[in-house]
Scaffold this motif. Structure first.
Motif, mmCIF file in Angstrom:
data_model
loop_
_atom_site.group_PDB
_atom_site.id
_atom_site.type_symbol
_atom_site.label_atom_id
_atom_site.label_comp_id
_atom_site.label_asym_id
_atom_site.label_seq_id
_atom_site.Cartn_x
_atom_site.Cartn_y
_atom_site.Cartn_z
ATOM 1 N N GLU A 4 37.816 37.683 21.350
ATOM 2 C CA GLU A 4 38.497 38.889 20.883
ATOM 3 C C GLU A 4 39.454 38.528 19.747
ATOM 4 N N ASP A 5 39.171 39.026 18.545
ATOM 5 C CA ASP A 5 40.015 38.779 17.379
ATOM 6 C C ASP A 5 40.587 40.126 16.944
ATOM 7 N N ARG A 6 41.889 40.353 17.171
ATOM 8 C CA ARG A 6 42.454 41.694 17.051
ATOM 9 C C ARG A 6 43.682 41.732 16.131
ATOM 10 N N PHE A 7 43.736 42.787 15.311
ATOM 11 C CA PHE A 7 44.920 43.117 14.520
ATOM 12 C C PHE A 7 45.483 44.430 15.047
ATOM 13 N N VAL A 8 46.803 44.511 15.127
ATOM 14 C CA VAL A 8 47.463 45.666 15.731
ATOM 15 C C VAL A 8 48.577 46.169 14.813
ATOM 16 N N ASN A 9 48.676 47.469 14.727
ATOM 17 C CA ASN A 9 49.707 48.129 13.934
ATOM 18 C C ASN A 9 51.028 48.127 14.716
ATOM 19 N N PRO A 10 52.081 47.482 14.213
ATOM 20 C CA PRO A 10 53.354 47.444 14.936
ATOM 21 C C PRO A 10 53.959 48.819 15.187
ATOM 22 N N VAL A 11 53.617 49.793 14.350
ATOM 23 C CA VAL A 11 54.143 51.137 14.543
ATOM 24 C C VAL A 11 53.663 51.714 15.875
ATOM 25 N N CYS A 12 52.419 51.397 16.241
ATOM 26 C CA CYS A 12 51.823 51.944 17.471
ATOM 27 C C CYS A 12 52.089 51.082 18.692
ATOM 28 N N ALA A 13 52.351 49.807 18.481
ATOM 29 C CA ALA A 13 52.532 48.888 19.616
ATOM 30 C C ALA A 13 53.615 47.873 19.279
ATOM 31 N N PRO A 14 54.870 48.310 19.257
ATOM 32 C CA PRO A 14 55.958 47.448 18.779
ATOM 33 C C PRO A 14 56.193 46.187 19.607
ATOM 34 N N ASP A 15 55.841 46.207 20.885
ATOM 35 C CA ASP A 15 56.096 45.050 21.751
ATOM 36 C C ASP A 15 54.877 44.154 21.926
ATOM 37 N N TYR A 16 53.880 44.307 21.084
ATOM 38 C CA TYR A 16 52.597 43.652 21.307
ATOM 39 C C TYR A 16 52.719 42.133 21.481
ATOM 40 N N LEU A 17 53.500 41.495 20.641
ATOM 41 C CA LEU A 17 53.581 40.033 20.705
ATOM 42 C C LEU A 17 54.387 39.528 21.889
ATOM 43 N N GLU A 18 55.083 40.414 22.568
ATOM 44 C CA GLU A 18 55.903 40.008 23.711
ATOM 45 C C GLU A 18 55.158 40.122 25.037
ATOM 46 N N ILE A 19 53.985 40.709 25.009
ATOM 47 C CA ILE A 19 53.241 40.945 26.254
ATOM 48 C C ILE A 19 52.697 39.629 26.809
ATOM 49 N N ASP A 20 52.722 39.489 28.128
ATOM 50 C CA ASP A 20 52.099 38.349 28.798
ATOM 51 C C ASP A 20 50.614 38.663 28.968
ATOM 52 N N PHE A 21 49.770 38.154 28.057
ATOM 53 C CA PHE A 21 48.352 38.481 28.058
ATOM 54 C C PHE A 21 47.607 37.899 29.255
ATOM 55 N N TYR A 22 48.240 36.993 29.986
ATOM 56 C CA TYR A 22 47.610 36.497 31.203
ATOM 57 C C TYR A 22 47.666 37.553 32.303
ATOM 58 N N LYS A 23 48.677 38.412 32.234
ATOM 59 C CA LYS A 23 48.829 39.464 33.229
ATOM 60 C C LYS A 23 48.280 40.803 32.745
ATOM 61 N N GLU A 24 48.461 41.091 31.463
ATOM 62 C CA GLU A 24 48.018 42.362 30.892
ATOM 63 C C GLU A 24 47.335 42.085 29.559
ATOM 64 N N ILE A 25 46.025 42.147 29.530
ATOM 65 C CA ILE A 25 45.303 41.830 28.308
ATOM 66 C C ILE A 25 45.522 42.940 27.277
ATOM 67 N N PRO A 26 45.246 42.664 25.985
ATOM 68 C CA PRO A 26 45.527 43.647 24.934
ATOM 69 C C PRO A 26 44.973 45.039 25.193
ATOM 70 N N HIS A 27 43.742 45.121 25.682
ATOM 71 C CA HIS A 27 43.156 46.438 25.946
ATOM 72 C C HIS A 27 44.036 47.240 26.902
ATOM 73 N N GLN A 28 44.474 46.620 27.960
ATOM 74 C CA GLN A 28 45.278 47.324 28.963
ATOM 75 C C GLN A 28 46.615 47.776 28.376
ATOM 76 N N TYR A 29 47.239 46.900 27.606
ATOM 77 C CA TYR A 29 48.517 47.257 26.994
ATOM 78 C C TYR A 29 48.359 48.405 26.001
ATOM 79 N N LEU A 30 47.345 48.344 25.156
ATOM 80 C CA LEU A 30 47.160 49.379 24.140
ATOM 81 C C LEU A 30 46.789 50.720 24.766
#
Length: 241
Positions: free
Chosen positions: A141-167
C-alpha cells in the motif's frame, strides 16, 4: 430425451466435486492421466481436455514431469467496494500483520500534485505499508493523504488502526475513482512482495474524495498469483449515453 454429458465434462465434475468438498485440498496431487484413463475407461485425449480446461479455469496447475495439483485459492477483493485489507484477511481465517516501510511529510511532485488538484510542492502525508496474510506478503500500500482531510494521519498507530480504518473514520467517503491494471514486478516490488522480478502484479490505483477535497490517492499492488478482484452489478445500476 436428455442427452448424456460428454465424458470430459463428467470427469471435470468428478474432479471439481472432490476439490469443492475438500477431499483434495490446495496443493494436493490429482490422480495422473494414466490413472484417470484406467479408472473411467476413457481416452487420454478426453482426460487431457478435462485437465486443460480445469487449468485454464485456475482450479488446477500442471507441471511437466511432476503432475497435476489442486491450485491454491486466490484471495479476493470486491471490485466495486472500498474494503479494509485487514478485514478481508481476517474474514478468510488468516492472520493479518502489517509492516510500516515509510511514514513522512513530503512536498508533492508534479504527478502526485495533479491527483489532488494541487500545486507542485504542496505538503502531503505519505505512507507505505506492507500487508501480510499468514506472514505471506499480499498487498503493498503506497498512499498519499491530504492533511486537510486527515490532520492526524502521521500520528496514528498503524499497527492498531491501518490507514483505511482511520480514513473511513475521519474522512467520510464522498466519491471514489479507481483503476485496475497489470504490471510486471520491478526488482523493488519483487523483493517486497516475495515474487520473482518480472512476475505479474495486479495494481489498483484509487482516489477518494471527502468534503469536496481529494482526501487520498493510493496505489495497491498484489501478486497476481495470490489475488484477484471480483465484482457484480445489476444492469440497471449503469446508464448508457
Amino acid at each position: 430425451m436428455n442427452e448424456r454429458p460428454p465424458q470430459y465434462l463428467k470427469l471435470k465434475r468428478h474432479i471439481l466435486r472432490h476439490i469443492n468438498n475438500g477431499d483434495w485440498p490446495p496443493l494436493s496431487k490429482v490422480p495422473s492421466e494414466n490413472e484417470l484413463v484406467s479408472k473411467f475407461g476413457i481416452s487420454r485425449m478426453t482426460v487431457n481436455r478435462a485437465m486443460r480446461e480445469l487449468a485454464d479455469a485456475g482450479m488446477v496447475t500442471r507441471t511437466q514431469g511432476a503432475g497435476t495439483f489442486v491450485a491454491e485459492r486466490k484471495a479476493e477483493s470486491a471490485m466495486f467496494e472500498v474494503r479494509s485489507i485487514r478485514d478481508e484477511i481476517i474474514s478468510r481465517g488468516q492472520k493479518h500483520t502489517v509492516e510500516i516501510l515509510i511514514r513522512e511529510l513530503v512536498s508533492a511532485r508534479p504527478v502526485t500534485a495533479r491527483q489532488f488538484a494541487m500545486s507542485t510542492g504542496t505538503e502531503l502525508y505519505h505512507s507505505r505499508l506492507l500487508h501480510r496474510a499468514d506472514d505471506e506478503p499480499l498487498q503493498l500500500e503506497d498512499r498519499f493523504v491530504n492533511p486537510v482531510c486527515a490532520p492526524d494521519y502521521l500520528e496514528i498507530d498503524f499497527y492498531k488502526e491501518i490507514p483505511h480504518q482511520y480514513l473511513m473514520r475521519t474522512a467520510p467517503l464522498q466519491r471514489i475513482e479507481h483503476a485496475i491494471e497489470a504490471e510486471a514486478a520491478s526488482k523493488r516490488l519483487a523483493r517486497l512482495l516475495a515474487v520473482e522480478p518480472g512476475s505479474p502484479l495486479l495494481t489498483l490505483t484509487r482516489r477518494t474524495w471527502s468534503h469536496d477535497h481529494v482526501a487520498s490517492y493510493v496505489r495497491l499492488s498484489y501478486p497476481a498469483g495470490k489475488f484477484r478482484f471480483v465484482g457484480a452489478f445489476n444492469a440497471g445500476d449503469f446508464k448508457t449515453s
